[in-house]
Design an enzyme around this catalytic site. Structure first.
Site, short mmCIF file in Angstrom:
data_model
loop_
_atom_site.label_atom_id
_atom_site.label_comp_id
_atom_site.label_asym_id
_atom_site.label_seq_id
_atom_site.Cartn_x
_atom_site.Cartn_y
_atom_site.Cartn_z
N TYR A 152 -12.91 -26.92 -2.44
CA TYR A 152 -12.59 -27.41 -3.72
C TYR A 152 -12.71 -26.53 -4.60
O TYR A 152 -13.83 -26.48 -4.80
CB TYR A 152 -13.20 -29.05 -4.09
CG TYR A 152 -12.32 -29.96 -4.70
CD1 TYR A 152 -10.96 -30.27 -4.57
CD2 TYR A 152 -13.15 -29.94 -5.79
CE1 TYR A 152 -11.15 -30.96 -6.08
CE2 TYR A 152 -13.05 -30.76 -7.05
CZ TYR A 152 -11.68 -30.89 -6.88
OH TYR A 152 -11.84 -31.66 -8.61
N ASP A 247 -16.08 -18.83 -6.38
CA ASP A 247 -16.40 -20.54 -7.26
C ASP A 247 -17.30 -20.56 -7.63
O ASP A 247 -17.98 -20.82 -6.18
CB ASP A 247 -15.04 -21.25 -6.38
CG ASP A 247 -15.58 -22.59 -7.31
OD1 ASP A 247 -16.34 -22.62 -8.28
OD2 ASP A 247 -13.89 -23.30 -6.67
N LYS A 275 -21.51 -26.31 -13.16
CA LYS A 275 -22.24 -27.36 -13.34
C LYS A 275 -23.89 -26.79 -14.06
O LYS A 275 -24.09 -27.23 -15.18
CB LYS A 275 -22.51 -27.49 -12.05
CG LYS A 275 -21.86 -28.09 -11.16
CD LYS A 275 -21.61 -29.05 -9.89
CE LYS A 275 -20.35 -29.07 -8.98
NZ LYS A 275 -19.68 -30.15 -9.84
#
Ligand code: HOZ
Length: 446
Positions: A152, A247, A275
Site C-alpha cells: 500500500y 516506500d 510517520k
C-alpha cells in the site's frame, strides 16, 4: 459480590461517541480501518496517551501496539517531543513561508539516508508516494510503474491497485472512482517474485518508469523481503533504466535508523518517508539524488506544492524525534529488537500451546501474527490467514487491555517506551485469550 462489567458497560462512553461520529463521518471514522469492521466490537475513543499506554473515554487503559500506525517510536507524549512542539507553537503555527526548522529536519534525514541528496517535505505518506511516482515518470519520460500485490502506497489513484492496508482489510479489489485509464499503467505483481519482475521488463522494455516497493511490507501485515530480493530489484531496474522507489514511510527510522536501505544494503533511486519523521504530526517526504530532484519545481518541470508543507510544528516534532533516535541510537534499536523478539515469540508460543496455528513475521519492531501454518511471504499466502481467528484474538486482547491493529493486514509496532512488564502482561493476555478461543463467538459489525 460485584460482577465484572460487561463489554457494553466498559465501553459506554466510546459507544456514545461512536454513534455521534457515525452521523458525521462515513462509518464514523476519518480513516477506514479505525472503524473495527474487520474485528467487530466498538472502537475505543482515545482521550490521552503516554508512553506505551492509551486511555479511552471510559478510562480503560491499553498497552498500545499500533503507535498511531507507526510514528510513535519513542512512545506517546515523549517529553522532548512535546516540549519542542509547545515551543514552536508559541511562535506561530503556520506561515506558508520558509523556516530554518525545515532545514534542521532535512539535514537529519539526509544524514541518515545517503541515497537522498535533496528532499521535499509534504504532509502525508500518500502525498510522498504520489509525488515520487510523478517524479519518476517526469525523470524517465516513461509511463508504466510496477507495484506489488498487498503493498500500500497511500490512496493516490494509480496506486490503488491490488493494494494492502484498508483496501485488503475491507476486501475491496481496488477502489470505485479510480478509472481504468488511471490504473492502466500500473503493473501489480506478486511480492518476493523477482522472476515476475523480469518478465514485466521483458514485456515492456524501456517503458517502465519505476518499481515502487515497501522494502519490508507493513500493509499486508509484516512481510519481509526474501534473501537477495531487494538487490535483484535494484539490478533489474538499473539494467532497464527504470528507477527503484523504496516506500519507507513505515520502515524509515523504524527497522534501523537508516531504514530498510541501511538494513539490507540496497540503495534506491527515490525514497519516500512519513510517520516517524513527523514525530506524530503530519509529515511526509520524498527525496533522491540531486540529478533526480532537479526535476522538481521551481527548478524543473515536475510540479508539486502544499500550503502546510514544512509546517513548523511538524518540523519541530520530527526534529526532536530524530535527534533523540540519533543520540540514543544503539540503545534504542537494540532494546526494540530484544523486546519485540520476546513479545512475538511469547505470543506465538502461547498460541501453539493452545493448539492454534500461528505464523509470525517480524523485522525489528514491526510484526504480525498470521493465523495459519505456512510462512507468509506474499499477498497470496497472507490472504490465506484465518481472519476470523484474528478477529477473535483481537477482541480477546482488547478486552484484556492490549490494543493491536484492528486488521490482519496492518503491522503492529513496539515503541522504546514499552517495558518488559508490558511485554509480560501482553503475553499473559494472549495466553488467556487463546485459552478461551474455542468458545468465543465472533460477530463482525454489520
Ligand atoms: N492506512 C493506515 C495504515 N497503514 C491507517 C491509517 C489510520 O487509520 O490512521
Amino acid at each position: 459480590m460485584t460482577s465484572k462489567p460487561s463489554q457494553n458497560e466498559r465501553m459506554r462512553k466510546s459507544r456514545d461517541l461512536q454513534l455521534r461520529a457515525e452521523k458525521l463521518f462515513p462509518g464514523g471514522v476519518n480513516s477506514p480501518v479505525r472503524a473495527f469492521r474487520a474485528v467487530g466490537g466498538d472502537p475505543p475513543f482515545i482521550v490521552r496517551a503516554r508512553g506505551s499506554k492509551l486511555c479511552d473515554a471510559d478510562e480503560n487503559e491499553y498497552i498500545d501496539y499500533v503507535g498511531s500506525w507507526g510514528p510513535m517510536i519513542l512512545g506517546h507524549a515523549d517529553p522532548e517531543v512535546t516540549e519542542a512542539v509547545q515551543r514552536a507553537a508559541q511562535n506561530g503555527t503556520s506561515f506558508g513561508a520558509s523556516t530554518a526548522a525545515e532545514a534542521e529536519l532535512a539535514e537529519l534525514v539526509i544524514e541518515a539516508f545517503p541515497s537522498i541528496e535533496k528532499l521535499r517535505f509534504v504532509s502525508s505518506g500518500t502525498e510522498a508516494t504520489m509525488s515520487a511516482i510523478r517524479l519518476a515518470r517526469a525523470f524517465t519520460g516513461r509511463k508504466y510503474i510496477i507495484k506489488f500485490e498487498g503493498c500500500y502506497h497511500g490512496h493516490a489513484d494509480s496506486l490503488l491497485v491490488k493494494a494492502g492496508s484498508g483496501v485488503a482489510t475491507l476486501g475491496i479489489p481496488g477502489s470505485a472512482g479510480v478509472l481504468e485509464e488511471q490504473a492502466q499503467f500500473t503493473l501489480a505483481l506478486p511480492f518476493n517474485s523477482a522472476a515476475r519482475v523480469e518478465e514485466a521488463f521483458a514485456r515492456y522494455p524501456e517503458q517502465i518508469a519505476a518499481i515502487i516497493v515497501e522494502p519490508v511490507v507493513g500493509n499486508m501485515g509484516c512481510v519481509p523481503p526474501a534473501e537477495g530480493y531487494l538487490k535483484k530489484l535494484r539490478q533489474l531496474a538499473a539494467k532497464d533504466g527504470a528507477l527503484l522507489i523504496f516506500d519507507e514511510v513505515m520502515t524509515g527510522f523504524r527497522i534501523a535508523f537508516g531504514g530498510a536501505q541501511e538494513l539490507y544494503g540496497v540503495k534506491p533511486d527515490i525514497t519516500t518517508l512519513g510517520k516517524i519523521i513527523g514525530g506524530g504530526l503530519p509529515v511526509g517526504a520524498y527525496g533522491a539524488r540531486e540529478e533526480i530532484m532537479q526535476m522538481v519545481a521551481p527548478l524543473g518541470p515536475m510540479y508539486q506544492a502544499g500550503t502546510l508543507s514544512g509546517n513548523p510544528l511538524a518540523m519541530a516534532a520530527g526534529t526532536a524525534t530524530l535527534r533523540r533516535l540519533k543520540r540514543d541510537r544503539l540503545k534504542i534499536y537494540s532494546v526494540l529488537e530484544e523486546n519485540s523478539a520476546k513479545l512475538v515469540q511469547g505470543i506465538s508460543e502461547s498460541a501453539q500451546k493452545s493448539g492454534i496455528e500461528v505464523s509470525a513475521n517480524r523485522v525489528g519492531s514491526m510484526f504480525t501474527w498470521f493465523f495459519q501454518q505456512e510462512e507468509v511471504r506474499d499477498w497470496d499466502t497472507a490472504s490465506r490467514s484465518n481472519t476470523t481467528s484474528f478477529a477473535q484474538f483481537h477482541r480477546g486482547m482488547i478486552e484484556r487491555g492490549i490494543y493491536l491493529p484492528p486488521s490482519q493486514y496492518e503491522a503492529a509496532f513496539l515503541s522504546a517506551a514499552h517495558t518488559t512488564g508490558d511485554i509480560e502482561q501482553s503475553i499473559e493476555a494472549a495466553r488467556n485469550t487463546f485459552a478461551s478461543f474455542q468458545s468465543a463467538i465472533f460477530t463482525p459489525n454489520p
